[in-house]
Design a protein around this motif. Sequence first.
Motif, PDB file in Angstrom:
ATOM      1  N   GLU A  66      -4.329  -7.571   3.080  1.00  0.00           N
ATOM      2  CA  GLU A  66      -3.232  -8.351   2.515  1.00  0.00           C
ATOM      3  C   GLU A  66      -3.339  -8.385   0.993  1.00  0.00           C
ATOM      4  O   GLU A  66      -4.430  -8.468   0.435  1.00  0.00           O
ATOM      5  CB  GLU A  66      -3.268  -9.784   3.047  1.00  0.00           C
ATOM      6  CG  GLU A  66      -3.070  -9.909   4.548  1.00  0.00           C
ATOM      7  CD  GLU A  66      -1.626  -9.700   4.965  1.00  0.00           C
ATOM      8  OE1 GLU A  66      -0.763  -9.563   4.076  1.00  0.00           O
ATOM      9  OE2 GLU A  66      -1.386  -9.680   6.179  1.00  0.00           O
TER      10      GLU A  66
ATOM     11  N   LEU B  78       3.306 -20.775   2.720  1.00  0.00           N
ATOM     12  CA  LEU B  78       2.479 -19.694   3.265  1.00  0.00           C
ATOM     13  C   LEU B  78       3.132 -19.085   4.502  1.00  0.00           C
ATOM     14  O   LEU B  78       3.167 -17.859   4.660  1.00  0.00           O
ATOM     15  CB  LEU B  78       1.092 -20.221   3.642  1.00  0.00           C
ATOM     16  CG  LEU B  78       0.071 -20.435   2.535  1.00  0.00           C
ATOM     17  CD1 LEU B  78      -1.244 -20.916   3.152  1.00  0.00           C
ATOM     18  CD2 LEU B  78      -0.167 -19.155   1.751  1.00  0.00           C
TER      19      LEU B  78
ATOM     20  N   TYR C 185       4.090 -15.222   4.835  1.00  0.00           N
ATOM     21  CA  TYR C 185       3.345 -14.335   5.735  1.00  0.00           C
ATOM     22  C   TYR C 185       3.852 -14.345   7.175  1.00  0.00           C
ATOM     23  O   TYR C 185       3.373 -13.572   7.997  1.00  0.00           O
ATOM     24  CB  TYR C 185       1.861 -14.705   5.705  1.00  0.00           C
ATOM     25  CG  TYR C 185       1.205 -14.392   4.385  1.00  0.00           C
ATOM     26  CD1 TYR C 185       0.846 -13.083   4.057  1.00  0.00           C
ATOM     27  CD2 TYR C 185       0.977 -15.383   3.446  1.00  0.00           C
ATOM     28  CE1 TYR C 185       0.257 -12.783   2.839  1.00  0.00           C
ATOM     29  CE2 TYR C 185       0.392 -15.096   2.220  1.00  0.00           C
ATOM     30  CZ  TYR C 185       0.034 -13.795   1.923  1.00  0.00           C
ATOM     31  OH  TYR C 185      -0.535 -13.500   0.701  1.00  0.00           O
TER      32      TYR C 185
ATOM     33  N   ALA D  44       0.556 -15.785   9.193  1.00  0.00           N
ATOM     34  CA  ALA D  44      -0.029 -16.980   8.571  1.00  0.00           C
ATOM     35  C   ALA D  44      -0.931 -17.692   9.579  1.00  0.00           C
ATOM     36  O   ALA D  44      -0.570 -17.871  10.735  1.00  0.00           O
ATOM     37  CB  ALA D  44       1.074 -17.918   8.094  1.00  0.00           C
TER      38      ALA D  44
ATOM     39  N   CYS E 249      -5.602 -17.791   6.225  1.00  0.00           N
ATOM     40  CA  CYS E 249      -4.703 -17.607   5.081  1.00  0.00           C
ATOM     41  C   CYS E 249      -4.758 -18.831   4.169  1.00  0.00           C
ATOM     42  O   CYS E 249      -4.856 -18.710   2.936  1.00  0.00           O
ATOM     43  CB  CYS E 249      -3.286 -17.378   5.602  1.00  0.00           C
ATOM     44  SG  CYS E 249      -2.032 -17.156   4.329  1.00  0.00           S
TER      45      CYS E 249
ATOM     46  N   PHE F 208      -5.418 -11.290   9.303  1.00  0.00           N
ATOM     47  CA  PHE F 208      -5.272 -11.654   7.894  1.00  0.00           C
ATOM     48  C   PHE F 208      -6.569 -11.291   7.176  1.00  0.00           C
ATOM     49  O   PHE F 208      -7.534 -12.045   7.200  1.00  0.00           O
ATOM     50  CB  PHE F 208      -4.969 -13.144   7.711  1.00  0.00           C
ATOM     51  CG  PHE F 208      -4.638 -13.498   6.282  1.00  0.00           C
ATOM     52  CD1 PHE F 208      -3.339 -13.345   5.814  1.00  0.00           C
ATOM     53  CD2 PHE F 208      -5.614 -13.946   5.401  1.00  0.00           C
ATOM     54  CE1 PHE F 208      -3.038 -13.645   4.492  1.00  0.00           C
ATOM     55  CE2 PHE F 208      -5.316 -14.246   4.088  1.00  0.00           C
ATOM     56  CZ  PHE F 208      -4.016 -14.094   3.637  1.00  0.00           C
TER      57      PHE F 208
END
Length: 415
Positions: A4, A105, A109, A113, A117, A201
């Motif tokens: 990411e 967030l 994402y 998420a 994260c 993530f």
Amino acid sequence: MKKEKTSIVIAFLFCSFMYPVIFKFSSALSYAYVYGIPFVYLLLNYKLFNRLTKMQSNLIICTIMLVFFSFLYPIIHGTGDFSYVKISTFIFRKLVVYIFLISLLVKKYKERANIECFMYYYALTHAIYVIGTLLLVFIPSLKTFWFSVFEEVVSSEMLSESFGYTFRIGWQGFSGYRLTLHCTLSCIFLLYLFYVGKRNFQINKKILLICYILCVLGNMFYGRSGLVLTIITSVVASFVWGKMGIAKLVKFSFFVYIFIVCISCLQDVPIFSEWYDWMSQPILNFLTTGNFGNASLERTHEMVFMPEWNTILFGDGYFVYDGSYYKNTDSGIIRNILFWGIVGWILSYVTTLYSIVSVKRKDKFLCLLILFVFAAFEYKGDVYYEFIVLFLSASFVDSIVGRLYADRNANLEVK
């Protein structure tokens, strides 16, 4: 799996809302920004929060009771000391801010998420805060300009003359015990992400290491308690999560040795010398005596005492007295019992432990590390509400994602 990329916008928003600056020309405008925007955003998106989990509901009820007691006890005892109301309501004020950031967030994402994260951006915020400290220390003109525009949220006027103050400064002003607490938790989160982080993530491990080093520096700047706890938890976490064998242990020890040598080279440089003596005291004590003792820890031991039974049962209704902490104690476990006795004491810590234990669903060892850090910090200072806010907020990541995308998937199936 593809790593990411860090969102500069999200990082900026985390920094500006977690550690907001207050304009000198209009503090009201600043507070309207810090709390108004999150509140309005959450109000407009209330459907994401109108079905709470059992854990969230219980924690919110307990927190409401804490606020109620913080009003009730001064009235019952006739002390007129409502200063604790600011502490108890802090949970709700910061909860609005944290959940707002978590909502952003999720928007960024989407299904990816998760709590990892949130951990990353929380830790990144403190790494950036440490960079801010370095800039303010090494560019005096920037520091002068900065605090001519923004207020110091925690004034450092008197503390600036205290021993070891040099690097205990950030864009909010004096940065001490609360910052070292958050840097310690950030180090734990970063180690968790480095060793255990989920596949959905993933952040580049070099970025995690850089953030980790900066957060360790933060503990070297803001508080020796956090530095000692970071050393302990990092070593234990590396053995448990990293499954450190002989080869890894040698490599780890080598890098630690190089880091210590580099830091020790600064002890004769004027700008570093006082800070170095202050920061290194517990480490040198450990190497010479086998324990991390220092003057600050010894003072804390002196502040932990057995109150009278009437105080233990019913409290005294004082949090501050004559401009200083009641009975001149910093210890959180004593300050709570002095204010509201055993009932509020139990309620505050049951609420805290309940919020932390919810993390065990992610990783039991992570939960144990956090509990250890909480016990150590609370012994020295009153910080339980910081843990309630952080881990109650973290629980909303999964619930918001589940609510948002479960509803969307259900709508698609209907169509």
